[in-house]
Structures are given as structure tokens and as C-alpha cells.
Design a protein around this motif. Sequence first.
Motif, mmCIF file in Angstrom:
data_model
loop_
_atom_site.group_PDB
_atom_site.id
_atom_site.type_symbol
_atom_site.label_atom_id
_atom_site.label_comp_id
_atom_site.label_asym_id
_atom_site.label_seq_id
_atom_site.Cartn_x
_atom_site.Cartn_y
_atom_site.Cartn_z
ATOM 1 N N LYS A 113 79.637 55.252 -102.528
ATOM 2 C CA LYS A 113 79.701 56.623 -102.049
ATOM 3 C C LYS A 113 78.332 57.293 -101.976
ATOM 4 N N ARG A 114 77.382 56.802 -102.769
ATOM 5 C CA ARG A 114 76.047 57.421 -102.719
ATOM 6 C C ARG A 114 75.384 57.182 -101.362
ATOM 7 N N VAL A 115 75.604 56.016 -100.776
ATOM 8 C CA VAL A 115 75.023 55.723 -99.461
ATOM 9 C C VAL A 115 75.564 56.706 -98.418
ATOM 10 N N ALA A 116 76.871 56.912 -98.427
ATOM 11 C CA ALA A 116 77.475 57.866 -97.490
ATOM 12 C C ALA A 116 76.965 59.283 -97.772
ATOM 13 N N PHE A 117 76.840 59.642 -99.032
ATOM 14 C CA PHE A 117 76.334 60.961 -99.422
ATOM 15 C C PHE A 117 74.933 61.182 -98.871
ATOM 16 N N GLU A 118 74.075 60.192 -99.023
ATOM 17 C CA GLU A 118 72.702 60.305 -98.515
ATOM 18 C C GLU A 118 72.691 60.443 -96.997
ATOM 19 N N GLU A 119 73.593 59.754 -96.316
ATOM 20 C CA GLU A 119 73.678 59.863 -94.861
ATOM 21 C C GLU A 119 74.093 61.279 -94.447
ATOM 22 N N ILE A 120 75.049 61.853 -95.147
ATOM 23 C CA ILE A 120 75.478 63.226 -94.845
ATOM 24 C C ILE A 120 74.325 64.201 -95.078
ATOM 25 N N LEU A 121 73.638 64.044 -96.198
ATOM 26 C CA LEU A 121 72.500 64.926 -96.486
ATOM 27 C C LEU A 121 71.465 64.854 -95.365
ATOM 28 N N ALA A 122 71.168 63.643 -94.900
ATOM 29 C CA ALA A 122 70.187 63.462 -93.827
ATOM 30 C C ALA A 122 70.686 64.079 -92.517
ATOM 31 N N ARG A 123 71.942 63.845 -92.169
ATOM 32 C CA ARG A 123 72.521 64.398 -90.936
ATOM 33 C C ARG A 123 72.430 65.914 -90.909
ATOM 34 N N LEU A 124 72.703 66.537 -92.053
ATOM 35 C CA LEU A 124 72.765 67.994 -92.126
ATOM 36 C C LEU A 124 71.454 68.636 -92.591
ATOM 37 N N SER A 125 70.466 67.808 -92.915
ATOM 38 C CA SER A 125 69.176 68.296 -93.427
ATOM 39 C C SER A 125 69.374 69.214 -94.628
ATOM 40 N N ILE A 126 70.180 68.719 -95.577
ATOM 41 C CA ILE A 126 70.462 69.460 -96.803
ATOM 42 C C ILE A 126 69.957 68.648 -97.987
ATOM 43 N N ASP A 127 69.297 69.307 -98.924
ATOM 44 C CA ASP A 127 68.828 68.656 -100.145
ATOM 45 C C ASP A 127 70.010 68.446 -101.090
ATOM 46 N N ALA A 128 69.963 67.392 -101.876
ATOM 47 C CA ALA A 128 71.049 67.079 -102.815
ATOM 48 C C ALA A 128 71.299 68.215 -103.796
ATOM 49 N N THR A 129 70.279 68.970 -104.132
ATOM 50 C CA THR A 129 70.462 70.087 -105.071
ATOM 51 C C THR A 129 71.305 71.214 -104.462
ATOM 52 N N ALA A 130 71.434 71.222 -103.126
ATOM 53 C CA ALA A 130 72.246 72.234 -102.443
ATOM 54 C C ALA A 130 73.627 71.687 -102.082
ATOM 55 N N ALA A 131 74.004 70.586 -102.726
ATOM 56 C CA ALA A 131 75.313 69.983 -102.484
ATOM 57 C C ALA A 131 76.159 70.020 -103.749
ATOM 58 N N ALA A 132 77.447 70.241 -103.549
ATOM 59 C CA ALA A 132 78.419 70.118 -104.630
ATOM 60 C C ALA A 132 79.262 68.888 -104.322
ATOM 61 N N GLY A 133 79.559 68.115 -105.344
ATOM 62 C CA GLY A 133 80.430 66.966 -105.184
ATOM 63 C C GLY A 133 81.645 67.150 -106.074
ATOM 64 N N MET A 134 82.813 66.761 -105.566
ATOM 65 C CA MET A 134 84.043 66.900 -106.339
ATOM 66 C C MET A 134 84.771 65.568 -106.344
ATOM 67 N N GLY A 135 84.983 65.024 -107.552
ATOM 68 C CA GLY A 135 85.627 63.731 -107.673
ATOM 69 C C GLY A 135 86.558 63.675 -108.863
ATOM 70 N N ASP A 136 87.145 62.493 -109.053
ATOM 71 C CA ASP A 136 88.108 62.345 -110.145
ATOM 72 C C ASP A 136 87.986 61.036 -110.906
#
Length: 175
Positions: free
Chosen positions: A88-111
Motif C-alpha cells: 500500500k505504500r507504493v500506491a500511497f506514494e503514487e497518489i501523493l505524486a499525482r496530487l502534489s501533496i506531501d505525506a504530512t498533509a495526508a491522513a490514512g485510515m486503516g484497520d
Amino acid sequence: MTPDLHQRAQAVRLLVLDVDGVLTDGRIYYGADGVELKAFNIQDGLGIKLLRTTGVEVAIITGRKSRAVETRAAELGIANVFQGVGDKRVAFEEILARLSIDATAAAGMGDDLPDLPVLRRCGLAVCVPEAPPIVRRVAHYVTDRAGGTGAVREVCDLLMAAQGTLERSMQEFMK
């Protein structure tokens, strides 16, 4: 809301969600024809719609593949949907790059364990109360509501409250 949680929530521009156990209660149903069925909470959906009106992006990363997830994401206007993901980290990094968002400005929700790479990397880690202890220890926030029963709505409301957009988004919706 603690000052640390408030600060983290205020910075969020992207909410990344797992599906099974977060958007659903974690149970998987199979119809007589073998088709997988999932039950989604309507309040979670409205929370996502309200959050998106404030400019916060929403994405889905899930380890399973399901037509139901595609349908629900389309209904909610979620464009970034990654299914059948092993890391999931690979997909997360791809989303961050697509949206030009830093990881610190992302919230993740999992279980559960597969969500840990995202939860450890993002600025605001959230889990549901059913998550194993190792996941709860990583989380900055553990929801009161269980997965599939309004936990996502709880987080959407928390983010909008911290960002001062909750009342405005609700008023816009009721117009």
C-alpha cells in the motif's frame, strides 16, 4: 481534540481509506453466483462528499479487488482508487505524486497490518477500534465508531471541524 491532533487534522489535504474494516464492517458476503457483496454506510458516504466540497481529496487503497468498490467510489466521486494492492505504500506514494501533496498533509485510515506502511508515513494516522494493538499504537486517533458503522464520517467531521469547514460544508449541502 488534543492540540497535536488538531494541528495534524488542520494540515490534511488528502484522506486515504482502506475498504474492508474501514468503509465496511470487514465482513465479505458472497452471493449464490459467487459475486462478492459489500455493505457501505450511507453516513460515511455523505461525510466523504462533504469533505470533498472543502477541497480535501479522498483516495482508496485496498488489498482486494471488488466491483462494489468501483461502484461506490464512482458514486462518491473518488477518482484515485487502487485495488488489489500488495504494498500500500507504493500506491500511497503514487497518489501523493499525482496530487502534489506531501505525506504530512495526508491522513490514512486503516484497520490492520497491511495499512501500517501508509499509517506510518502519513501526517495523521487513524484506525478503527477493532484494529490490532500494533495498529492502534501507530494511530494518532482511534475512532469511537466501528468500521462500516460511521467511522469514516467521524473522521471527515473531525477533519472539517479542525479546518473550520464543518458548518459551512453542511450548510452548502442543505441548500
